[in-house]
Design an enzyme around this catalytic site. Sequence first.
Site, short mmCIF file in Angstrom:
data_model
loop_
_atom_site.label_atom_id
_atom_site.label_comp_id
_atom_site.label_asym_id
_atom_site.label_seq_id
_atom_site.Cartn_x
_atom_site.Cartn_y
_atom_site.Cartn_z
N GLU A 1 -3.31 7.62 -4.14
CA GLU A 1 -3.29 6.32 -3.46
C GLU A 1 -3.00 5.21 -4.47
O GLU A 1 -3.66 5.12 -5.50
CB GLU A 1 -4.63 6.06 -2.78
CG GLU A 1 -4.62 4.82 -1.89
CD GLU A 1 -5.98 4.55 -1.27
OE1 GLU A 1 -6.95 4.38 -2.03
OE2 GLU A 1 -6.07 4.51 -0.03
N TYR B 1 0.86 -1.19 0.00
CA TYR B 1 0.00 0.00 0.00
C TYR B 1 0.90 1.24 0.00
O TYR B 1 1.88 1.31 0.73
CB TYR B 1 -0.88 0.02 1.26
CG TYR B 1 -1.72 1.28 1.36
CD1 TYR B 1 -3.01 1.31 0.83
CD2 TYR B 1 -1.22 2.44 1.95
CE1 TYR B 1 -3.77 2.47 0.89
CE2 TYR B 1 -1.98 3.60 2.01
CZ TYR B 1 -3.25 3.60 1.49
OH TYR B 1 -4.00 4.75 1.54
#
Length: 398
Positions: free
Chosen positions: A207, A119
Amino acid sequence: MNIHEYQAKALLRSYGAPVSDGRIVLSANAAKAAASEMDGPLWVVKAQIHAGGRGKGSFIEADAGAAGGVRLARSVDEAEKEAKAMLGRTLVTKQTGPAGKLVNRIYIEDGSGIEKEFYLAILVDRQTSRISFVASTEGGMDIEEVAEATPEKILSFSVDPATGYQGFHGRRIAFSLGLKGAQIKQCVKLMGQLYKAFVEKDMEMLEINPLIITDGGDLKVLDAKIGFDGNAVYRHADIAELRDTTEEDARELEASKYDLNYIALDGEIGCMVNGAGLAMATMDIIKLYGAEPANFLDVGGGATKEKVTEAFKIITSDPQVKGILVNIFGGIMRCDVIADGVVSAVKEVGLSVPLVVRLEGTNVDEGKRIITESGLNVIAADNLRDGAEKIVAAVKAL
Ligand code: GDP
Ligand code: MN
């Protein structure tokens, strides 16, 4: 302002970031043609909506199949079949709300073999007023859950704007993700590219979930979600062009045409207020008296009668609205302008729900006279508390 994954990837590619080859299509035929232009043996068929969690989402229509909005295909024909199943169907994910989002565009991507998923995010940290990196070995997962259950698996630090991005920032991320050899160099380079894109394009959030190591051992951006600072979009004609208004709330879109600060909410009481602070206080007091606001709306200081009329029309067009509270403290905004706008809007679209009006300040007597003489069925209120109490009572009595 948000954009689609395929647009975000094209932008990041222009900064040199490693992303897979891909094509955006609007039909199953085009999906087949796009897939034929890639070698395979794996294709990824991805629904393009402004919401994450597509992979684990599901479609409302049964004929879309049981899989989510991200599907792997092993042949060109399979890619066509999956695109056909998703196009024109409604995808519901954790982020869309129960109504879901209609899939109009499909991204066909050259499939990657995945060794590991990470992530990564870059965002504006309001606490430090700096840009922060967030990285975790727990890729492909819901990062909120990771933060809750295993916060030690998340690395987060901010970048000093005086120095900007430096190699040690990238190495810090690389080591925390357990990268080895050439991957560390790739990471330092990629983080620099992402940081540059973030700053130059006035992003609010970037993101990448997941950032992967491919089966060939290289870093790659497998998903990308970008939000831009809406107040800075005017500086970027290229970004403004990426706006997809079909993904936006229809009432918010209408409000933006008139430069109104309107945000749709889930409650039953429509609010028309001047000043952001008073608008917040009005929403709070509606909740205090046991109801929920249907919107935030600050009509601002210099609003004209036409603007007020449009604002009122937008509020009444929300089928969830069971009552309206107009709360104006006239300063620069004059009470008579608000009264004129409300009366003219009601004349145009009618009024089928209770309306409480609280006016105070500049030209209050003129404002009250306009409302009284209009013959509108208005409940007058003396102050903020009185207004909230009266509109909540009127709605509960329905
Ligand atoms: P999201 O569900 O909306 O976040 O969409 P993603 O783009 O993140 O895709 C969801 C998941 O699909 C990823 O976490 C991967 O596990 C998988 N996936 C996406 N692209 C590929 C690919 O090229 N190859 C493989 N093997 N899996 C992929
Ligand atoms: Mn993702």
